[in-house]
Every structure is written in C-alpha cells, then in structure tokens.
Design a protein around this motif. Structure first.
Motif, PDB file in Angstrom:
ATOM      1  N   VAL A 265      -3.718  -6.354   8.094  1.00  0.00           N
ATOM      2  CA  VAL A 265      -4.215  -6.078   6.749  1.00  0.00           C
ATOM      3  C   VAL A 265      -3.163  -6.489   5.715  1.00  0.00           C
ATOM      4  N   LEU A 266      -1.912  -6.203   6.024  1.00  0.00           N
ATOM      5  CA  LEU A 266      -0.813  -6.556   5.120  1.00  0.00           C
ATOM      6  C   LEU A 266      -0.779  -8.062   4.890  1.00  0.00           C
ATOM      7  N   SER A 267      -0.927  -8.784   5.959  1.00  0.00           N
ATOM      8  CA  SER A 267      -0.876 -10.239   5.872  1.00  0.00           C
ATOM      9  C   SER A 267      -2.047 -10.775   5.055  1.00  0.00           C
ATOM     10  N   SER A 268      -3.250 -10.207   5.273  1.00  0.00           N
ATOM     11  CA  SER A 268      -4.411 -10.689   4.503  1.00  0.00           C
ATOM     12  C   SER A 268      -4.244 -10.365   3.023  1.00  0.00           C
ATOM     13  N   LEU A 269      -3.649  -9.227   2.718  1.00  0.00           N
ATOM     14  CA  LEU A 269      -3.414  -8.869   1.312  1.00  0.00           C
ATOM     15  C   LEU A 269      -2.392  -9.806   0.676  1.00  0.00           C
ATOM     16  N   SER A 270      -1.375 -10.178   1.446  1.00  0.00           N
ATOM     17  CA  SER A 270      -0.349 -11.072   0.917  1.00  0.00           C
ATOM     18  C   SER A 270      -0.948 -12.434   0.614  1.00  0.00           C
ATOM     19  N   ILE A 271      -1.807 -12.913   1.523  1.00  0.00           N
ATOM     20  CA  ILE A 271      -2.467 -14.210   1.306  1.00  0.00           C
ATOM     21  C   ILE A 271      -3.343 -14.140   0.060  1.00  0.00           C
ATOM     22  N   ALA A 272      -4.087 -13.028  -0.061  1.00  0.00           N
ATOM     23  CA  ALA A 272      -4.946 -12.855  -1.241  1.00  0.00           C
ATOM     24  C   ALA A 272      -4.104 -12.893  -2.512  1.00  0.00           C
ATOM     25  N   ASP A 273      -2.933 -12.222  -2.451  1.00  0.00           N
ATOM     26  CA  ASP A 273      -2.015 -12.212  -3.596  1.00  0.00           C
ATOM     27  C   ASP A 273      -1.595 -13.628  -3.956  1.00  0.00           C
ATOM     28  N   THR A 274      -1.225 -14.398  -2.914  1.00  0.00           N
ATOM     29  CA  THR A 274      -0.757 -15.752  -3.131  1.00  0.00           C
ATOM     30  C   THR A 274      -1.854 -16.591  -3.762  1.00  0.00           C
ATOM     31  N   VAL A 275      -3.083 -16.437  -3.227  1.00  0.00           N
ATOM     32  CA  VAL A 275      -4.229 -17.199  -3.754  1.00  0.00           C
ATOM     33  C   VAL A 275      -4.447 -16.832  -5.225  1.00  0.00           C
ATOM     34  N   THR A 276      -4.417 -15.514  -5.518  1.00  0.00           N
ATOM     35  CA  THR A 276      -4.615 -15.075  -6.895  1.00  0.00           C
ATOM     36  C   THR A 276      -3.517 -15.647  -7.789  1.00  0.00           C
ATOM     37  N   ALA A 277      -2.317 -15.664  -7.277  1.00  0.00           N
ATOM     38  CA  ALA A 277      -1.186 -16.150  -8.057  1.00  0.00           C
ATOM     39  C   ALA A 277      -1.377 -17.617  -8.435  1.00  0.00           C
ATOM     40  N   LYS A 278      -1.956 -18.394  -7.510  1.00  0.00           N
ATOM     41  CA  LYS A 278      -2.263 -19.799  -7.808  1.00  0.00           C
ATOM     42  C   LYS A 278      -3.300 -19.861  -8.906  1.00  0.00           C
TER      43      LYS A 278
END
Lengths: 487, 487
Positions: free
Chosen positions: A474-487
């Motif tokens: 779950v942590l990893s999926s949230l981090s990816i989501a964060d990265t995508v949002t950041a883009k």
C-alpha cells in the motif's frame, strides 16, 4: 395520558431489537409484562406482537412466549444513530479513537494497538488467583481497598522497588485504575488550569489528551528516538517557561521506544529539582527490558520526593485488570484524596488477586519468558520491515517494550496510509497522533508484539509477514500515486 | 560514590521493617542480593545483619537466611511519619477522611459508614461467576472492555431499564468505576472551572468534594427530609443563577433518605429542560425500595437527552467490584472520551462477572431478600433510637436505602459526639460533612444496615443495641456538660 396504539408498541420493540437490547433467540417481555410496562391493554400488546410476527421480527413459541428471530439481528451498532453532542475538546484527536475503534472491531491485525499481544499473559494463573481470593473472603473486605489501596499489594510493590535498590516508602504508594489513572491524578494534583507542563515530542497521545482535558498548556521538548528527551532542550524550556510539572517516559518510550541513558539520569533529576519542578515519570514499560537488568527509574535519584513514579501491571502481567500505582513522593496524600472523588478505588478482587499472584512467586519467571518472546518478535518484525520498506525509511531499534517507530522520510502523511490499510484489516498508529503539530506526520508506530489476528477473517492478513507485506504494498502504491500527482 | 557503612545498611533495613515492607516472619534479601543492591561488599552486609540480629530485629535460620522477628512488627502505620504536602483543597472536609479512616480500622461499629453491611451480598455466587468468566477467556478480551464498556453488560443494564418501562438506548450507557466515576465524569463533561452547579443541602459529601476538585461553585437548594429537593427553591435558583448543571438524588437521598414524590417528578424534569440545564441523577439507592415497585427515575421523563442517570452495582450486588454506569443521554460520546484519559476502563473480569451473574438469573431474588433485610433492620434501629434518644430529636423514616438522618434540635455540634464515640469503637457521620456551612451541625447520618462489628474487639460494642445505647449515653453526658457549662 396519550393513547398508545399497537403500532407504537411494535415500532418501539423493533427499535430495541435493532439496537440489540433484545438479541436473536432472546425472549421479549410477555404480553402481560408489556401491558403493565406500557400501561396499555393486553389486547393492544397482543396486536403489536402479532404485527411483529407478521413482519418477521419475532416468532411465537407455544407456552414460551415471543422470541427475537435471528435475521433481524445482523445490524452492527455502527450503523445505528447514536446521540451526538458538542465535543469541543479532543476534536484534533478524533484519529486516536478511529485507531482504537478499528482495533476493537476484532477482525483486524492491530499493529496500531497500544496493547501487548493478549496471548502472552498467564491468564489461567491469574484466574486461579482471583477465584481463590474470592473464595477466601466470606464477605467483601472493601474498606481496606479504599485509597491508598490494599496493604498487601502495596507491600509487594514496595518489596519490588527495594529489591531493585530503590528506596520507596510503602506509604507513598497508591493503587490506581491502571497507569492512566496514576498519571491523570498526578497531573491534576500538580496543576491548575492554564498551567504549563513539559511533555515529550513525540508524546504518548494520552498525554496530549490529558493536558487538553485539564486545560494545560504543553511545552514540548524533543525526544531522540534512541536517547530519549533532549536534556539541553529540557534545560532551555525550564529557563524559558514557568512550568508546573514535567511528564516523561524514562524507559522504552511510547511511541519511539527511546530510553534515557543511565549516565544522564542523575543530572536530569537534579536539573528538575534545581527548578523545583515535580516530575511525573511514566514507567509502564520498564519491566520489558532486553538488556541484563531493569533500567533504574529516575525516581531512584530523587532525594526530595519530587518524582511521582507511575507503574502498572497492564503491560506485563494482567491486561484488563486495571491495576496500576503511583509512588507519589510528597504528593501521596493529595493524590489519595483526589482518588476518593474520581473513582473511589480499584476493584477489591483485582487488587487481591494480583497481590496473591505476586506472593506465590512465578512473576519473575513469567517476565523472563515475556521478555524473550518480545525480543524474538522485535528481531523478526524489524528484519522484515528492513527488507520490504524503502531504504530511505528509518526504523528504531528499541532495547525494550514492543513498539517500533518508523519514519518514512518522504513527506507522506501516514494518516493516509492508515486509511488505505483499514480495508485490508490492518491498523497502524499514524505519527500525527503523537503531537499537536504535524512534525511527525511521516512516521508511524508499529506494535511488534502482535502474533496473529484477533479472529480469523477473510479480510485480515493471515500472518505477521503477510500483514507487513501488505503495508509495504500500500505504501508503494501511495508513493507512486504521489509521484504521478507531482508530475 | 560515598562509602556505605554497615550501620547505614542496618538502619535502612530497620526502617523497612518499621514500615512493614518486610513483615514478621518474612525473609529479607540474602547477603549476596543486598550486597549487589547496595553496591557494598558481602562482608559489610554480613556485619549489618549480625548487628540487626544482635538488636533483635531479625533472626538467622541456618541455610534459609535472615527473617524478620515478630515483636518489631507491632507498629501501626499511623504512628509512622509520612510525606506530607500542601493540601489546599478539601481541607474543610478532613472530617470525611477521619470518618472513613475510623471505619477502616476494622475494630469499630461503623454506623458512620456509607457502605452497606458486607454480609448482605451473594459473594460466593459472584466469585463463581468471576472464576467462570476467567476460565472461559483463554486470553483477555480487553479491547471490548474499553469505553463504553462490555456490550453484554450494557445490554443487561438496558434490559433492566426496559423492563421498568424506561427507554434507554444501549449506546448511551457507559460502564464506569462505580457511580463515583459516573458522577465525576458527568460533571466534568458538563462544566468549566468557575461554573455554578445546583446541588442539594444537605448533600452527599462526595458532591461537595467533586465540586471543589473541579473548581465549581455550589448553588445549594434545600432538601426536605421526606420529599427531597424543594422544587420552588429549585425554580428560584434557576431564575437567579446561570447554572451549568444540576446534581440530585431522586431516590433515598444520602444523607436524609428522602425521595422526591412520583407526582412531582415530571414537573421537575420539565423545569430543568425549560432552562436547558442538564441533570445528573444520582440513583445508586433506587433498587433498595421498601414499597411495591421501584420508583421511576427522573430519567424516564426526559425527552431531550438532558438527564444523565448514574447507577451502580456497589450498593445492592457487588460492593468492591467497582462497576457502575451512566445512561448519559446526548452526552454519551463526550463522557466516553473523557474516560479514556481518566481511568481508561473498568476491569474486564469485573464487567464480565457481573454480566454473567445477571444473565444467569437470581438477581431479582437476591434484591428481594436484601430489601426485606434492610426494612427489618430499619424498623429495629429506628424503634431503638426512638426509645433511647431525647424526644426533641427527629428521626427520618426513609422508604428505601439504609440511612437514618437524626436531628438533635439542641444546637449540639455532632462532630463532638463523633469524637467522643470513637474511643468506644463507634462511628457516626456528623451533619457538618454534608454542607459547606454549619446548618446541619446538629444532625448525623446513621447506617442502619450494619448488623455486627467488623471484627470482635474488646472496645467495640457487641451488638447493634448496645452500640445505640452507647450513643445515647454519650449524647446525654455531653448534654449535661453543656448545661453545666451554660450555668
């Protein structure tokens, strides 16, 4: 009196069944009883019950009465309306109750729990002790249970202090409803609303809530995840603020697991004594050490009676018995009197049973087994986390207790992680619970004592390792989501 | 480190024996253990122990160690110095603690006690219930014990309300550490320091102490010894003062035994609701009625959730178990959250055992026997008092509970009577305890449930009647002294 119609009776009974006051299989009041209770004719009740039967809520059993039918009893209490009122305090810490509620559901993996794994305790021996003390007392000896508490139990506690080389007079020991009451009575005795109190940052959330309840202003002093409260910062706070008390955990701090190095302890006590600031020492994890011997509490360096040492049997012997104590130095009398008007006393059988257990021996052997189990679990959980969490995350390595403090160092608010994990039947204690500001938001506390889910549930992970893996996923999926949002 | 001399060790051990940390017949720490604890050589400890033996404090038993000798253990804890501190609150009510301490001594006839006679309760059945629930729980189910408390127990309480025709939702019930905690949490939830609160005059001394602790200002309203709180005076108080709450006993008031007439109850609740003043209803004696049926609590006339109904099992089923509750109307959530940071919860075995006992049946039969016993004792004690007290004295005739309220009508301060009776092993509760002024100084409360002294003691009266006669004798000698002084 307003005419009560049979429909009213039927609606009322349905509400009671909804609220599980009458459970599936239970008999509801007889027609005659209900008629008397509701001041209506038996005929009206009869019609109401027939209606309930027709609607499938109850069933009539010949010569036995009306019984609640099973399938109307599936509602959970959460789905029910509940009286609500203004809660002007604790609003900020609603999250604490969310974590506790989630842990209470019983079908989760409670990594967020503050309680040790329930399977680690000698409940059978304690049960026998309780049965024995109740058999022995032909009538309840409750007057001797009044504050300061049962003399036999206070003697056993004083003996344990002595065996550790700490001089605590039996008469300064007051038995309390767990450590929470010891801490809460101590703080109330030392302060007036509006006073300032030094606390730790991060702090056990009970500290923040107690200060809020007593309308006290926190003066937070940073805690190093290894060496505990920063003594220079403490000295600065004492010089800057006029504080009424200081509240610290000396051993295996909740949430970080930190312990103040033994060599720094005398200086810390002297510093507070120099400022004449009483110290509330929360030492509920002190018996759960992984080293050779129990760390000496700050209390043992106190020559002026300014340290109130709070302990409990809840973390290492008898969870749920609610038996703790405070060795209150020169504040004993004040605290004893306050207890009379807050809870009166601790349950008599609870006090007697623990005294009896301690007297019989076996406590130290139990503690050794418990420490060994906790140390093994710490290694296992810590190794797994090290393997599956990003290398940027830091994980503490506490020398006692049962909490790991994980800091992600990625700016994530772990409350989000908490919420995302709930559907998987996993709880965590997000860092935001442990401070009044957001500086610990990317940390969380993890209880490594937990060995298995409370009940088997399709949703909950089957083992500690699958639970931990789920956290990482779950942590990893949230981090990816964060990265995508950041883009 | 300062050199520790063998004399220091000896003095220290003597202090511990004086304070009864080590009791007669107990083994003190071995030479090796003490050497480790005190960081001195075994030789130093050995010399200290030899000194102690020579002084007659301990005796050496071959291959077993050193044991405390009996005759040095006769000191009572009262004779020992005890850390003292400023007790700025409750100074006025030191008397309350004197009464409690006197009752605790165990060798007295506790007519002054607030507790019912301990022999009146089904302790064996409760002991079996407790042993059973502890056997059944392979590990402690303490999470389900957290506020608002065990669901099974809350259901049993809700069912009892229902059977009396009172609509109380299970979700507004919170299990507390006796009624004291229910009352104290309720008042804390409803008030801020400095607020005014309507209380009774006379009032249960716990009320006065709780208000003092929470820094609240009492607005006393007179209580008629028969019909309870004066409703006109209550209305006047509500019109004159802005009050945050009202705290009343509806049934068998402590100390007078008064009950509010049933016909006046709806109006009383409406009056408070009109002023939007929440009512804390202390109903701990309600089950101890002598009439046909249980009087309806004020709660049952409450349509707005403004009545917080506080009950307990301490007075009628399980003294010393510390299990009470509050049906808190719309304040349930607030009180639940406060409990987390004041005592956390009520002991798990305590809650489960009472729930189990209630579920098994037998509670109502026990209550019937208890009421019959109390009624008989009331008649006996009241008849005796009527016979031996001056005719000028008035004695209440309560319709439930176990208190008589005696007013001498002679201007005597019953604290003097209390002090004069102590040497005879008799306690009373002087009227001065029940108010912040002196208007009840010539009254006292007498617990008529007591059937025998707690332990046989040469000083204590042998029977209820000889105890009552002793009261009359002392009273008469005091009155004569008064007359002589007046001359």
């Amino acid at each position: 009196m307003v005419q009560v119609r049979y429909q009213d009776i039927a609606v009322w009974v349905k509400t009671q069944i909804d609220q599980r006051v009458w459970q599936a299989g239970e008999r509801i009041p007889s027609v005659r009883e209900m008629s008397r209770l509701q001041h209506v004719s038996p005929m009206t009740v009869m019609r109401a019950y027939e209606q309930l039967e027709a609607d499938g809520w109850v069933e009539a059993r010949p010569r036995a009465g009306y019984f609640v039918r099973p399938h109307y009893n599936q509602l959970s209490s959460d789905s029910l309306a509940r009286p609500q009122a203004d809660s002007h305090w604790l609003q900020a810490h609603q999250d604490v109750f969310d974590v506790i509620s989630a842990s209470k559901s019983g079908s989760c993996f409670p990594f967020g729990s503050a309680f040790p794994d329930p399977t680690l305790f000698p409940m059978q021996a304690l049960g026998r002790a309780m049965a024995r003390v109740l058999r022995q007392s032909s009538h309840p000896d409750y007057l001797t249970m009044l504050p300061p508490g049962d003399e036999g139990l206070r003697r056993m506690i004083a003996q344990r202090y002595l065996r550790q080389g700490i001089k605590v007079a039996m008469d300064e020991i007051i038995i309390t409803n767990g450590a929470i009451e010891a801490l809460s009575l101590s703080l109330a005795a030392l302060t007036q609303p509006g006073d300032k109190v030094i606390i730790e940052a991060p702090a056990f959330y009970g500290v923040l809530q107690t200060l809020e309840r007593l309308q006290l202003e926190p003066v937070p002093v940073p805690v190093d995840p290894e060496t505990g409260v920063n003594i220079n910062a403490l000295e600065a706070a004492l010089s800057t603020h006029h504080v009424a008390a200081c509240w610290l955990m000396s051993n295996f701090h909740n949430p970080t697991g930190a312990s103040i190095p033994e060599k720094d302890r005398p200086a810390l006590v002297s510093l507070l004594a120099r400022h004449q600031v009483p110290l509330i020492e929360d030492d509920v994890y002190g018996e759960l050490f992984f080293s050779e011997s129990r760390p000496m509490p700050l209390k043992c360096y106190d020559s002026q009676g300014l340290v109130l040492h709070c302990g409990s049997f809840s973390k290492q012997l008898a969870p749920g018995f609610r038996v703790g104590w405070v060795a209150a130095g020169c504040y004993a009398t004040q605290i004893e009197k306050r207890q009379y008007v807050s809870s009166l006393s601790v349950g008599a059988p609870n006090q007697l049973a623990i005294a009896h257990y301690l007297q019989q021996g076996g406590y130290d052997a139990h503690l050794r087994r418990l420490r060994t189990a906790l140390l093994q679990r710490k290694h296992a959980v810590r190794d797994s986390l090290r393997r599956i969490l990003p290398t940027s995350a830091s994980i503490t390595d506490p020398q006692g207790g049962y909490f790991l403090w994980v800091t992600l160092n990625n700016g994530m608010d772990t409350r989000q992680l908490f919420r995302e994990l709930l559907p998987y039947g996993i709880t965590l204690a997000p860092g935001a619970l442990f401070a009044t500001d957001d500086r610990f938001n990317d940390s969380f506390r993890l209880n490594f004592s937990i060995s298995a889910p409370e009940t088997v549930d399709a949703d909950a992970p089957a083992s500690v390792d699958s639970g931990l893996t789920q956290i990482a996923t779950v942590l990893s999926s949230l981090s990816i989501a964060d990265t995508v949002t950041a883009k």
